[in-house]
Design a protein around this motif. Structure first.
Motif, PDB file in Angstrom:
ATOM      1  N   ALA A 175       6.132  -0.751  -2.066  1.00  0.00           N
ATOM      2  CA  ALA A 175       5.542  -0.064  -0.912  1.00  0.00           C
ATOM      3  C   ALA A 175       4.116  -0.564  -0.678  1.00  0.00           C
ATOM      4  N   ARG A 176       3.342  -0.653  -1.755  1.00  0.00           N
ATOM      5  CA  ARG A 176       1.957  -1.115  -1.590  1.00  0.00           C
ATOM      6  C   ARG A 176       1.944  -2.564  -1.090  1.00  0.00           C
ATOM      7  N   ALA A 177       2.881  -3.369  -1.604  1.00  0.00           N
ATOM      8  CA  ALA A 177       2.920  -4.783  -1.198  1.00  0.00           C
ATOM      9  C   ALA A 177       3.247  -4.905   0.291  1.00  0.00           C
ATOM     10  N   VAL A 178       4.178  -4.118   0.766  1.00  0.00           N
ATOM     11  CA  VAL A 178       4.589  -4.250   2.175  1.00  0.00           C
ATOM     12  C   VAL A 178       3.459  -3.786   3.091  1.00  0.00           C
ATOM     13  N   ILE A 179       2.758  -2.751   2.684  1.00  0.00           N
ATOM     14  CA  ILE A 179       1.650  -2.256   3.526  1.00  0.00           C
ATOM     15  C   ILE A 179       0.536  -3.318   3.577  1.00  0.00           C
ATOM     16  N   ARG A 180       0.237  -3.889   2.397  1.00  0.00           N
ATOM     17  CA  ARG A 180      -0.786  -4.944   2.309  1.00  0.00           C
ATOM     18  C   ARG A 180      -0.408  -6.133   3.208  1.00  0.00           C
ATOM     19  N   GLU A 181       0.821  -6.583   3.075  1.00  0.00           N
ATOM     20  CA  GLU A 181       1.278  -7.752   3.841  1.00  0.00           C
ATOM     21  C   GLU A 181       1.242  -7.495   5.341  1.00  0.00           C
ATOM     22  N   MET A 182       1.701  -6.298   5.728  1.00  0.00           N
ATOM     23  CA  MET A 182       1.724  -5.994   7.168  1.00  0.00           C
ATOM     24  C   MET A 182       0.310  -5.946   7.715  1.00  0.00           C
ATOM     25  N   SER A 183      -0.586  -5.370   6.909  1.00  0.00           N
ATOM     26  CA  SER A 183      -1.972  -5.275   7.339  1.00  0.00           C
ATOM     27  C   SER A 183      -2.541  -6.682   7.546  1.00  0.00           C
ATOM     28  N   SER A 184      -2.272  -7.556   6.586  1.00  0.00           N
ATOM     29  CA  SER A 184      -2.844  -8.899   6.714  1.00  0.00           C
ATOM     30  C   SER A 184      -2.167  -9.684   7.843  1.00  0.00           C
ATOM     31  N   LYS A 185      -0.842  -9.569   7.960  1.00  0.00           N
ATOM     32  CA  LYS A 185      -0.151 -10.366   8.993  1.00  0.00           C
ATOM     33  C   LYS A 185      -0.452  -9.859  10.412  1.00  0.00           C
ATOM     34  N   LEU A 186      -0.637  -8.551  10.542  1.00  0.00           N
ATOM     35  CA  LEU A 186      -0.875  -8.022  11.899  1.00  0.00           C
ATOM     36  C   LEU A 186      -2.370  -7.870  12.195  1.00  0.00           C
ATOM     37  N   GLY A 187      -3.213  -8.179  11.192  1.00  0.00           N
ATOM     38  CA  GLY A 187      -4.661  -8.100  11.394  1.00  0.00           C
ATOM     39  C   GLY A 187      -5.143  -6.690  11.659  1.00  0.00           C
ATOM     40  N   LYS A 188      -4.527  -5.701  11.047  1.00  0.00           N
ATOM     41  CA  LYS A 188      -4.928  -4.299  11.235  1.00  0.00           C
ATOM     42  C   LYS A 188      -5.204  -3.685   9.870  1.00  0.00           C
ATOM     43  N   SER A 189      -5.892  -2.551   9.851  1.00  0.00           N
ATOM     44  CA  SER A 189      -6.211  -1.923   8.558  1.00  0.00           C
ATOM     45  C   SER A 189      -4.943  -1.312   7.945  1.00  0.00           C
ATOM     46  N   GLU A 190      -4.988  -1.149   6.633  1.00  0.00           N
ATOM     47  CA  GLU A 190      -3.841  -0.519   5.965  1.00  0.00           C
ATOM     48  C   GLU A 190      -3.638   0.901   6.503  1.00  0.00           C
ATOM     49  N   LYS A 191      -4.771   1.548   6.846  1.00  0.00           N
ATOM     50  CA  LYS A 191      -4.666   2.915   7.380  1.00  0.00           C
ATOM     51  C   LYS A 191      -3.859   2.912   8.695  1.00  0.00           C
ATOM     52  N   ASP A 192      -4.150   1.922   9.542  1.00  0.00           N
ATOM     53  CA  ASP A 192      -3.413   1.830  10.824  1.00  0.00           C
ATOM     54  C   ASP A 192      -1.925   1.579  10.580  1.00  0.00           C
ATOM     55  N   ILE A 193      -1.656   0.700   9.601  1.00  0.00           N
ATOM     56  CA  ILE A 193      -0.243   0.410   9.295  1.00  0.00           C
ATOM     57  C   ILE A 193       0.435   1.697   8.833  1.00  0.00           C
ATOM     58  N   LEU A 194      -0.243   2.416   7.931  1.00  0.00           N
ATOM     59  CA  LEU A 194       0.340   3.663   7.415  1.00  0.00           C
ATOM     60  C   LEU A 194       0.595   4.648   8.552  1.00  0.00           C
ATOM     61  N   ASN A 195      -0.359   4.737   9.478  1.00  0.00           N
ATOM     62  CA  ASN A 195      -0.216   5.699  10.582  1.00  0.00           C
ATOM     63  C   ASN A 195       0.938   5.367  11.511  1.00  0.00           C
ATOM     64  N   ASP A 196       1.072   4.079  11.831  1.00  0.00           N
ATOM     65  CA  ASP A 196       2.004   3.723  12.910  1.00  0.00           C
ATOM     66  C   ASP A 196       3.342   3.163  12.454  1.00  0.00           C
ATOM     67  N   HIS A 197       3.415   2.738  11.179  1.00  0.00           N
ATOM     68  CA  HIS A 197       4.647   2.047  10.770  1.00  0.00           C
ATOM     69  C   HIS A 197       5.374   2.678   9.588  1.00  0.00           C
ATOM     70  N   VAL A 198       4.707   3.599   8.869  1.00  0.00           N
ATOM     71  CA  VAL A 198       5.289   4.013   7.584  1.00  0.00           C
ATOM     72  C   VAL A 198       5.703   5.485   7.593  1.00  0.00           C
ATOM     73  N   VAL A 199       6.924   5.745   7.110  1.00  0.00           N
ATOM     74  CA  VAL A 199       7.360   7.132   6.868  1.00  0.00           C
ATOM     75  C   VAL A 199       7.905   7.211   5.437  1.00  0.00           C
ATOM     76  N   ALA A 200       7.998   8.445   4.935  1.00  0.00           N
ATOM     77  CA  ALA A 200       8.514   8.636   3.579  1.00  0.00           C
ATOM     78  C   ALA A 200       9.652   9.637   3.599  1.00  0.00           C
ATOM     79  N   THR A 201      10.641   9.431   2.713  1.00  0.00           N
ATOM     80  CA  THR A 201      11.638  10.470   2.453  1.00  0.00           C
ATOM     81  C   THR A 201      11.477  10.822   0.973  1.00  0.00           C
ATOM     82  N   THR A 202      11.147  12.072   0.687  1.00  0.00           N
ATOM     83  CA  THR A 202      10.757  12.415  -0.681  1.00  0.00           C
ATOM     84  C   THR A 202      10.834  13.920  -0.949  1.00  0.00           C
TER      85      THR A 202
END
Ligand code: F6P
Length: 535
Positions: free
Chosen positions: A214-241
């Motif tokens: 999970a941390r790796a995918v957030i890091r990669e998306m942030s770097s590839k899309l040029g956005k902060s990890e916080k933005d990625i978490l807000n707009d792209h990530v959900v959890a089932t838990t």
């Protein structure tokens, strides 16, 4: 010695199994050519033929009586009424409540009941928005594809069902389970990340493989899309838990967390929000059909007497093979690519639930419980491990699973699948003597098949989300029945903890942290070798 092994029924079955003809199936068919009609059962669109097992009317009665003396009926009621059957974790097992099609039936009681209904509604709204293209990523593109991260029960169910039902649906969903980076890299390379939703699925939200991915995918998306990890978490990530606090700690906000509960075991969680990728792939209505199919099997399981109860019969056939004929392996052989992940799913369901050494009374078990489950899709397995099934001295009972009518498969292919499926169980049953002259005897012995090898065939009339739900529930209840007879708790899994603890001590050493290996000499040698190679 456990109580069940001293029961009259157990003794009767032991005596029966000791008779010379106890494993002769061919003879049963010559005595009664119509036995398939007696030793088969239909429920909804599932048909179970268990006649190719060495079970006659007397054995069947003993087995049914064994189930009764194990208080199966009371335990079924206890399961469905939310009694705390998971005694070592002091909780009920409420997965059957989740698949009640309307209002979760009478269970669970408030406030959990309201929470379950709320989560179902939240999931439905989210699915609708996703499928309508209304969920936007950081670059304001609609989210249209999914990378799902989870392992064990948080992966095997969603990937099985999505693969089985998604068909030609346009939504691309990749499942990343192993912490080996190969799957993750493939997903990152093949998805348009601007339009990709990330689902992090973990009951505990503390499984290290899932969190590393999970941390790796957030890091990669942030770097590839040029956005902060916080933005990625807000707009792209959900959890089932079931652990909202830990999902928060990773930075996922409440509105993006689809909860389930401690009382839903990981390998029983497909009916909860863990089913989110399925619902995204096929739509919420079809996901509800999947739940309804399982509910129909629940109703049959709770209402039908043991003699005509499909999950109970499947369990009893297993008990006969495992405990009395000592056949401790079991092959799951689906003749459809739609069900190609079923062997993996059932491996966890059966082996993690019933692979136990202590019964509920704290006594050490003196008989085998869950068999070693393995399998593969037909016809592929015929060209790999079928040899072992037909001629090895180790006799492996098999479950053949086939789809009678499949509109997506052309007739020529479907006929080839079904004829192979039926041929395999027939070959296992009948075997073949290779008539030989003295001169060729030694070669011909290699070409002989003893036969009398047991199998069940589950024929699915038509494959859809309902029949798949019913099939999975069938196996869940089979596992439950066996756990009742063995008097073990199928809802915990303490056996996975020790390895996790030891891993927690080894990883920092490999990572070059302070401390040296204090493990057993063999493990220490392996650790030191890796460190040396790296330095
Ligand atoms: O290690 C076994 C296990 O706990 C399974 O029971 C479970 O399905 C899997 O790990 C994943 O756990 P989680 O959903 O908490 O990440």
């Amino acid at each position: 010695m456990s109580k069940i092994t001293t029961s009259t029924q157990w003794k009767q079955l032991e005596e029966k199994a000791a008779r010379e003809d106890s494993s002769k199936i061919k003879e049963l068919f010559s005595r009664d050519p119509n036995r398939a009609e007696k030793f088969s059962i239909e429920n909804g669109k599932l048909f179970l033929d268990y006649s190719k097992n060495p079970i006659d009317a007397e054995t069947f009665q003993y087995l049914v009586s064994l189930a009764k003396t194990s208080h199966l009926e009371e335990q079924k009621l206890a399961l469905f009424s939310g009694k705390k059957l998971n005694v070592t974790e002091d909780r009920p097992a409420l997965h059957t409540a989740l698949r009640h099609p309307d209002q979760l039936g009478s269970l669970p009681t408030p406030p959990l009941r309201e929470e379950m209904l709320r989560e179902r509604q939240k999931m439905s709204t989210f699915v609708e928005k996703f499928r309508d293209g209304l969920l936007l990523g950081v670059t304001k593109k609609s989210l249209t594809s999914v990378i799902h991260i989870g392992i064990g029960g948080s992966d095997l169910g969603p990937s099985l069902v999505t693969n089985a039902l998604a068909g030609k649906q346009k939504i691309k969903i990749s499942f990343v389970s192993n912490v080996d980076v190969t799957e993750l890299n493939k997903a990152l390379m093949t998805h348009d990340l601007e339009s990709t939703l990330i689902i992090i699925a973990s009951k505990t939200f503390s499984t290290s493989e899932t969190l590393i991915n999970a941390r790796a995918v957030i890091r990669e998306m942030s770097s590839k899309l040029g956005k902060s990890e916080k933005d990625i978490l807000n707009d792209h990530v959900v959890a089932t838990t079931a652990n909202i606090g830990r999902a928060h700690d990773l930075g996922i906000s409440e509105s993006k967390i689809f909860a389930f509960w401690e009382s839903i075991g990981g390998r029983y969680s497909i009916w909860s929000s863990v089913g989110l990728p399925i619902a995204l792939a096929i739509g919420f209505d079809r996901f509800c059909n999947f739940l309804a199919g399982a509910h129909q099997m629940d109703k049959h399981f709770i209402e039908a007497p043991a003699e005509v109860n499909m999950p109970t019969i499947l369990a009893l056939v297993g008990i006969w093979n495992i405990n009395f004929l000592r056949r401790v392996t079991h092959a799951v052989l689906p003749y459809s690519d739609k069900l190609k992940l079923l062997p993996d799913y059932l491996q966890q369901l059966e082996m993690e639930s019933n692979g136990k050494q202590i019964n509920k009374a704290g006594q050490r078990l003196d008989f085998p419980t869950a068999p070693v489950i393995f399998g593969g899709r037909g016809t592929n397995f015929q060209h790999s491990f079928a040899q072992h099934l037909h001629q090895s001295p180790v006799i492996t009972p098999c479950d053949f699973i086939a789809i009678a009518k499949d509109q997506q498969t052309p007739n020529e292919h479907q006929d080839c699948l079904l004829s192979n499926c039926f041929a395999q169980s027939e070959a296992l049953l009948l075997g073949s003597d290779c008539e030989s002259s003295d001169a060729t005897k030694s070669v011909d012995a290699h070409k002989s098949f003893d036969g009398d090898r047991p199998s069940n065939t589950i024929l699915i009339d038509e494959f859809d989300e309902k029949t798949l739900g019913a099939l999975i529930a069938l196996y869940e209840h089979k596992v439950f029945c066996q756990s009742v007879i063995w008097n073990i708790n199928p809802f915990d899994q303490w056996g996975v903890e020790l390895g996790k603890n030891i891993e927690g001590a080894i990883r920092p050493i490999l990572a070059g942290g302070p401390g040296s290996a204090t493990q057993n000499g063999s493990t220490r040698l392996l650790i030191e070798r890796v460190k040396k190679l790296r330095s």
